[in-house]
Scaffold this motif. Sequence first.
Motif, PDB file in Angstrom:
ATOM      1  N   VAL A   9       0.842  -1.190   0.000  1.00  0.00           N
ATOM      2  CA  VAL A   9       0.000   0.000   0.000  1.00  0.00           C
ATOM      3  C   VAL A   9       0.877   1.240   0.000  1.00  0.00           C
ATOM      4  N   GLY A  10       0.322   2.314  -0.530  1.00  0.00           N
ATOM      5  CA  GLY A  10       1.043   3.575  -0.584  1.00  0.00           C
ATOM      6  C   GLY A  10       0.215   4.618  -1.279  1.00  0.00           C
ATOM      7  N   PHE A  11       0.900   5.587  -1.863  1.00  0.00           N
ATOM      8  CA  PHE A  11       0.223   6.696  -2.519  1.00  0.00           C
ATOM      9  C   PHE A  11       0.805   6.930  -3.901  1.00  0.00           C
ATOM     10  N   VAL A  12      -0.069   7.320  -4.834  1.00  0.00           N
ATOM     11  CA  VAL A  12       0.345   7.675  -6.178  1.00  0.00           C
ATOM     12  C   VAL A  12       0.279   9.190  -6.297  1.00  0.00           C
ATOM     13  N   ASP A  13       1.366   9.784  -6.767  1.00  0.00           N
ATOM     14  CA  ASP A  13       1.392  11.223  -7.020  1.00  0.00           C
ATOM     15  C   ASP A  13       0.558  11.478  -8.269  1.00  0.00           C
TER      16      ASP A  13
END
Length: 71
Positions: free
Chosen positions: A34-38
């Motif tokens: 899991v994480g974040f997409v710019d």
Amino acid sequence: MPLFGKKTPHTIAYDPERQQPAVRKSICTGEMTVGFVDKKTGKFQDLALVDAAGLEEFRRATGAEHLREIY
């Protein structure tokens, strides 16, 4: 004071204008990160390896109804 209190919900702070919560899944092993997409560059910033329970916890912590899936 009770010995075992209620757990407070964990939240993850992020900028919804610039970032989108996402999960990156491996086609071969089924591993989930899991994480974040710019939103501007499309670059994925990983946060942690998770299982199905961790994925649901991440969804609740970010307040996202739907996570973007990256393969």
